[in-house]
Enzyme design. Structure first.
Site, mmCIF file in Angstrom:
data_model
loop_
_atom_site.group_PDB
_atom_site.id
_atom_site.type_symbol
_atom_site.label_atom_id
_atom_site.label_comp_id
_atom_site.label_asym_id
_atom_site.label_seq_id
_atom_site.Cartn_x
_atom_site.Cartn_y
_atom_site.Cartn_z
ATOM 1 N N GLY A 176 0.827 -1.209 0.000
ATOM 2 C CA GLY A 176 0.000 0.000 0.000
ATOM 3 C C GLY A 176 0.858 1.253 0.000
ATOM 4 O O GLY A 176 2.088 1.194 0.139
ATOM 5 N N ASP A 177 0.177 2.395 -0.225
ATOM 6 C CA ASP A 177 0.830 3.708 -0.169
ATOM 7 C C ASP A 177 1.898 3.903 -1.245
ATOM 8 O O ASP A 177 2.875 4.626 -1.041
ATOM 9 C CB ASP A 177 1.445 3.948 1.234
ATOM 10 C CG ASP A 177 0.459 3.600 2.334
ATOM 11 O OD1 ASP A 177 -0.663 4.096 2.262
ATOM 12 O OD2 ASP A 177 0.799 2.802 3.231
ATOM 13 N N LYS A 224 -0.844 5.449 -5.547
ATOM 14 C CA LYS A 224 -1.857 5.103 -6.560
ATOM 15 C C LYS A 224 -2.755 6.289 -6.904
ATOM 16 O O LYS A 224 -3.020 6.555 -8.067
ATOM 17 C CB LYS A 224 -2.764 3.966 -6.046
ATOM 18 C CG LYS A 224 -2.056 2.646 -5.867
ATOM 19 C CD LYS A 224 -2.986 1.601 -5.305
ATOM 20 C CE LYS A 224 -3.359 1.824 -3.847
ATOM 21 N NZ LYS A 224 -2.282 1.666 -2.885
ATOM 22 N N GLY A 225 -3.212 7.001 -5.852
ATOM 23 C CA GLY A 225 -4.144 8.120 -6.064
ATOM 24 C C GLY A 225 -3.563 9.113 -7.049
ATOM 25 O O GLY A 225 -4.231 9.578 -7.971
ATOM 26 N N GLY A 238 -6.306 5.554 1.730
ATOM 27 C CA GLY A 238 -6.087 6.995 1.747
ATOM 28 C C GLY A 238 -5.308 7.344 0.501
ATOM 29 O O GLY A 238 -4.118 7.087 0.431
ATOM 30 N N HIS A 239 -6.015 7.842 -0.513
ATOM 31 C CA HIS A 239 -5.336 8.161 -1.773
ATOM 32 C C HIS A 239 -5.064 9.658 -1.831
ATOM 33 O O HIS A 239 -5.983 10.463 -1.865
ATOM 34 C CB HIS A 239 -6.184 7.690 -2.953
ATOM 35 C CG HIS A 239 -6.255 6.191 -3.043
ATOM 36 N ND1 HIS A 239 -7.010 5.518 -3.955
ATOM 37 C CD2 HIS A 239 -5.628 5.238 -2.314
ATOM 38 C CE1 HIS A 239 -6.847 4.215 -3.777
ATOM 39 N NE2 HIS A 239 -6.021 4.028 -2.787
ATOM 40 N N GLN A 255 -5.435 -0.347 -1.142
ATOM 41 C CA GLN A 255 -4.450 -1.187 -0.456
ATOM 42 C C GLN A 255 -3.470 -1.717 -1.517
ATOM 43 O O GLN A 255 -3.140 -0.975 -2.410
ATOM 44 C CB GLN A 255 -5.092 -2.331 0.344
ATOM 45 C CG GLN A 255 -5.881 -1.847 1.559
ATOM 46 C CD GLN A 255 -7.248 -1.350 1.184
ATOM 47 O OE1 GLN A 255 -8.015 -2.056 0.557
ATOM 48 N NE2 GLN A 255 -7.566 -0.148 1.587
ATOM 49 N N THR A 301 -5.488 -7.116 4.491
ATOM 50 C CA THR A 301 -6.829 -6.553 4.598
ATOM 51 C C THR A 301 -7.816 -7.663 4.235
ATOM 52 O O THR A 301 -7.418 -8.808 3.993
ATOM 53 C CB THR A 301 -6.975 -5.275 3.729
ATOM 54 O OG1 THR A 301 -8.217 -4.666 4.069
ATOM 55 C CG2 THR A 301 -6.906 -5.573 2.234
ATOM 56 N N SER A 349 7.529 8.696 -11.257
ATOM 57 C CA SER A 349 7.029 9.908 -10.623
ATOM 58 C C SER A 349 8.115 10.472 -9.716
ATOM 59 O O SER A 349 8.615 9.760 -8.841
ATOM 60 C CB SER A 349 5.781 9.540 -9.818
ATOM 61 O OG SER A 349 5.531 10.520 -8.844
#
Ligand code: IMP
Length: 430
Positions: free
Chosen positions: A13-14, A17-18, A41-42, A231, A246, A419
Site C-alpha cells: 500500500g501507499d 496510486k491516487g 487513503g489516496h 491497499q 486486509t 514519478s
C-alpha cells in the site's frame, strides 16, 4: 466492446496510486473503485493543494469523468459524507458524476466497534488494522448478514440494522470489550449512530445503480474505464502476508468480482511500486531497515499514514515480492514512484532474492510470517542529484536509469513512467 484497464499497488500500500490515477484520468471516461473502503487513503496534490480520498474514486476532481463505487467496496456513510463535504469545499459537486453500486456493503458503527474489539482480543498478534470496520463488515458480507446500499431504501432497513447491531453487541460482550468506554472520534456508540444515520441521507442523494450493468454498458459504448485498486497486492486476503492483510481481494481478479466484469474484459494492468518499500501496520517485511537509512526514508519520504497518521516502516525494494505481484496480477506495465526520496543516498540497494535457513529462494514462502528471511541485496551507486526540474525520462541521471533498468530486468515488465515529486506534473513517461 472496449476493455477495462486496471491500476493497483504492488507492495503493502501507499505506493502513490491516487496520484497516478489522477494523472491517468484525462485518458479515461470512467474511474471505478472495486474493493476496500475507508481504510484507503489516496493522496492527490495539485495547484499547491493536497487532497486525501478514502472511498471516492480519484477521478472526482475531473468534472467531466464518471466515477463509480463498485459492489466490492465498503461504504461508511459518515466518512463518505465528510469526504463529500471536503471536496465540496474545493468547489466539486460530486452528485453530478459519482455513482454508487446498490450492492456495495455498508460499514455500521458497530462494525467499527467490532474491529477494535477483535484487535484488542488479539493482544500482541494484532493486525494493526486502520479500525475503520473493514474486517467485520466483509465478515458479515461473506456470512450473508451484511446490509447493502440498496437495502437502505427498503422498508425493513431499520429492523435489519438493529438485528445486526444486537449481534455485534453480543459478540463484543463475549470478547469482554468495554462498549460503554468505546468512542469513535470522541463520540459514544449511540452518539455516533445518530451522526451515521444522518449521513445516510447524504449518501441517498447519490445515484444508486446496478453497477455491473452500468460498467458493462460503459464498455459496450467504448468508454475508457479505469479500475482503481486500494491497499495493495501484498495485503490481498488470499495472496498477501496472511493474516497481516486486509479483508478483500486487492488483485486484478478482484476487479471481476468487485465490478462485475468478465476476466476477458481486462485490458492493461498497471502496477505501482515505490523505488523503495514501506509497510504500515504489523506483519513481515524482509527488507525493512531499522537503522539510520530506514529513518531517512521515513523522514524524506514523509512516510506517515494518510488515514491513520502512523509512521510507516521503510526498507529497500523487494524484488521477490514484486515478481510475485507481477505474476498474480498479470502486470503489463510498471509505474515507479518516489526515487527522489533517495536523491542524497550514496548507495541504493535492491533485494533480488531471499535467504532462508541458508537456502536461496526467489519465491514467497508459505512460512513468510514465521521464518527468518534474509534479503540478498544488490547495491547501486546513488545518483546524488536533485530530480526536480527534469521533464523527460531520458534526462534522468544515468545511475538512476540503471537502477530502473534493473527493476525492469528483474521483473520482466517494462516501466511506463516514473514519478519524481508529489505533484501531478512530475510523472515522466518513458
Ligand atoms: P484494515 O484493512 O484496516 O483492517 O487493515 C489491515 C492491514 O492493512 C493493516 O496492516 C493496515 O495498516 C493495512 N492497510 C489497510 N489499508 C491500507 C492502505 O490503504 N494502505 C496501506 N496499508 C493499509
Amino acid at each position: 466492446m472496449t476493455k477495462i484497464d486496471v491500476l493497483l499497488g504492488l507492495q503493502w500500500g501507499d505506493e502513490g496510486k491516487g496520484k497516478i490515477v489522477d494523472v491517468l484520468t484525462p485518458a479515461y471516461d470512467v474511474v471505478a473503485r472495486f474493493q476496500g473502503g475507508p481504510n484507503a487513503g489516496h493522496t492527490l496534490e495539485f495547484n499547491g493543494m493536497k487532497h486525501v480520498l478514502h472511498i471516492i474514486p480519484s477521478g472526482i476532481f475531473h468534472q467531466d469523468k464518471l466515477n463509480l463505487i463498485g459492489n466490492g467496496v465498503l461504504i461508511e456513510p459518515r466518512i463518505f459524507r465528510q469526504e463529500i463535504e471536503g471536496i465540496a469545499e474545493k468547489g466539486v459537486d460530486a452528485t453530478k458524476n459519482l455513482f454508487v453500486s446498490k450492492k456495495a456493503h455498508l460499514i455500521l458503527p458497530t462494525h467499527r466497534m467490532m474491529d477494535a474489539a477483535n484487535e484488542q482480543a488479539k493482544g500482541n498478534s494484532k493486525i494493526g488494522s486502520t479500525l475503520k470496520g473493514i474486517g467485520p463488515a466483509y465478515t458479515d458480507k461473506i456470512a450473508r448478514n451484511g446490509i447493502r446500499v440498496g437495502d437502505t431504501l427498503a422498508s425493513d432497513f431499520r429492523e435489519r440494522y438493529e438485528l445486526l447491531k444486537v449481534q455485534h453487541l453480543r459478540m463484543a460482550q463475549t470478547l469482554g470489550f468495554d462498549v460503554a468506554a468505546f468512542r469513535i472520534d470522541g463520540m459514544t456508540l449511540d452518539e455516533y449512530e445518530n451522526v451515521w444515520m444522518e449521513s445516510l441521507e447524504t449518501l441517498k442523494r447519490f445515484r444508486f445503480v446496478n453497477s455491473e450493468y452500468f460498467i458493462n454498458q460503459c464498455l459496450r459504448e467504448d468508454k475508457k474505464v479505469l479500475a482503481e485498486g486500494a491497499q495493495a497486492m501484498m495485503l490481498d486476503i488470499d495472496f498477501g502476508t496472511y493474516p497481516f492483510v486486509t479483508s478483500s481481494n486487492t488483485i486484478t481478479a478482484g476487479v471481476c468480482t468487485g465490478l462485475g466484469v468478465a476476466p476477458t474484459a481486462i485490458g492493461k494492468v498497471m502496477g505501482i511500486t515505490k523505488a523503495y518499500c514501506t509497510r504500515v501496520g504489523a506483519g513481515p517485511f524482509p527488507t525493512e531497515l531499522f537503522d539510520e537509512t530506514g529513518r531517512r526514508l521515513c523522514e524524506l519520504g514523509h512516510e506517515y499514514g494518510a488515514t491513520t497518521g502512523r509512521p510507516r516502516r521503510c526498507g529497500w525494494i523487494d524484488l521477490p515480492a514484486l515478481r510475485y505481484a507481477c505474476m498474480i496480477n498479470g502486470v503489463t506495465e510498471l509505474y515507479v514512484t518516489k526515487p527522489d526520496v533517495m536523491n542524497d543516498f550514496d548507495t541504493v540497494c535492491m533485494c533480488t532474492s531471499y535467504e532462508i535457513e541458508g537456502r536461496r529462494t526467489d519465491e514467497i514462502p508459505f512460512e513468510y510470517n514465521t521464518v527468518q528471511i534474509d534479503p540478498v541485496l544488490t547495491s547501486f551507486e546513488g545518483w546524488k542529484q536533485e530530480l526536480q526540474g527534469i521533464t523527460e525520462y531520458g534526462k534522468l541521471p544515468e545511475k538512476l536509469q540503471r537502477y530502473l533498468a534493473a527493476i525492469e530486468e528483474q521483473t520482466g515488465v517494462r516501466i511506463a513512467a516514473v514519478s519524481i515529486s508529489p505533484d501531478r506534473k512530475d510523472v515522466l513517461f518513458k
